[in-house]
Design a protein around this motif. Sequence first.
Motif, mmCIF file in Angstrom:
data_model
loop_
_atom_site.group_PDB
_atom_site.id
_atom_site.type_symbol
_atom_site.label_atom_id
_atom_site.label_comp_id
_atom_site.label_asym_id
_atom_site.label_seq_id
_atom_site.Cartn_x
_atom_site.Cartn_y
_atom_site.Cartn_z
ATOM 1 N N PRO A 29 21.800 23.935 47.107
ATOM 2 C CA PRO A 29 23.155 23.471 47.385
ATOM 3 C C PRO A 29 24.100 23.689 46.209
ATOM 4 O O PRO A 29 23.697 24.164 45.140
ATOM 5 C CB PRO A 29 22.950 21.974 47.630
ATOM 6 N N VAL A 30 25.349 23.337 46.429
ATOM 7 C CA VAL A 30 26.339 23.282 45.363
ATOM 8 C C VAL A 30 26.609 21.804 45.092
ATOM 9 O O VAL A 30 27.035 21.072 45.988
ATOM 10 C CB VAL A 30 27.649 23.993 45.769
ATOM 11 N N VAL A 44 23.381 31.425 44.403
ATOM 12 C CA VAL A 44 22.999 30.420 45.408
ATOM 13 C C VAL A 44 22.478 31.113 46.663
ATOM 14 O O VAL A 44 21.467 30.703 47.249
ATOM 15 C CB VAL A 44 24.200 29.515 45.755
ATOM 16 N N ALA A 92 30.519 27.440 47.572
ATOM 17 C CA ALA A 92 29.713 27.021 48.721
ATOM 18 C C ALA A 92 30.056 27.834 49.963
ATOM 19 O O ALA A 92 29.167 28.230 50.733
ATOM 20 C CB ALA A 92 29.926 25.536 48.985
ATOM 21 N N GLN A 93 31.345 28.106 50.160
ATOM 22 C CA GLN A 93 31.754 28.872 51.337
ATOM 23 C C GLN A 93 31.224 30.298 51.285
ATOM 24 O O GLN A 93 30.712 30.815 52.282
ATOM 25 C CB GLN A 93 33.279 28.881 51.445
ATOM 26 N N ALA A 121 26.419 27.646 51.700
ATOM 27 C CA ALA A 121 25.569 26.556 51.202
ATOM 28 C C ALA A 121 26.242 25.200 51.424
ATOM 29 O O ALA A 121 27.473 25.110 51.457
ATOM 30 C CB ALA A 121 25.291 26.748 49.718
ATOM 31 N N ILE A 178 27.510 21.397 50.367
ATOM 32 C CA ILE A 178 28.035 20.752 49.169
ATOM 33 C C ILE A 178 27.447 19.353 49.086
ATOM 34 O O ILE A 178 27.567 18.567 50.029
ATOM 35 C CB ILE A 178 29.571 20.677 49.194
ATOM 36 N N ALA A 191 26.940 23.338 55.444
ATOM 37 C CA ALA A 191 27.542 24.651 55.242
ATOM 38 C C ALA A 191 28.421 25.075 56.411
ATOM 39 O O ALA A 191 29.525 25.595 56.219
ATOM 40 C CB ALA A 191 26.445 25.689 55.004
#
Length: 242
Positions: A74-75, A143, A175-176, A180, A182, A214
């Motif tokens: 994840p972030v 990631v 993340a986008q 992934a 958040i 995500a």
Amino acid sequence: MIVVYIIIILIAVLVLYIVFLAICAVVIDPKREYETDSRFYRFLINSAALCILKIVRIQVQTSGLEKIPNDTKPVFVCNHRSNFDPIITWYILRKWEPAFISKDANFKIPFYGRFIRKCCFMPIDRENPRKALKTINKAAELVKRSEVAIAVYPEGTRSKNGELQPFHNSVFKIAQKAGAPIVVLSISGTEAIHKNYPFHASHVFLDVIDVLPADEIQDMKTAAIGERVYASIDHRLQTIGK
């Protein structure tokens, strides 16, 4: 005499340890950004973090760790109050192998600055949008490859008064781009560590307060993501009165 011998042995061990760290550091290119996480250097920074927690007498209380996905990297996003924040966070979350995006000055710290490079930590130049975007794209790629999780402080710097500072929403692009989730964290108590040491232990609270899937954030504006994350962290900090 026994006490003297013990002191001499401890000093010798310390000197050998410093020499060992120096040897480990000298083989690292201080200008290179590595794309593969080193298990050896991650072991070094994790063990160093544990030593710091013990020496400084930092007691960490966690909640919500069971919410963090185990099947993906994840972030992590969190508020920022102290230089101890990343040390505590990467140790507690070591299972997910987080790599922090941090200011360039941290990469110039002896030993530490080189070791974190080998663990895919990345400097970011917020004054240069083109360079910052390059860092964001690289973080997203790491990631996506499940090489490391990424950890960022959306505030961009430590809060000096404990109040949550405005966010740099561009970090949510990581993340986008990576597809992934958040993981939203809050940390409190670290701002008092320098006041408590060496006479008192410090109690730190690290909480997982939200997980944004995500698919849910994929088409959201980064400003909208920032508003949601900001509200979650601010509400948590207000609730616990820290």
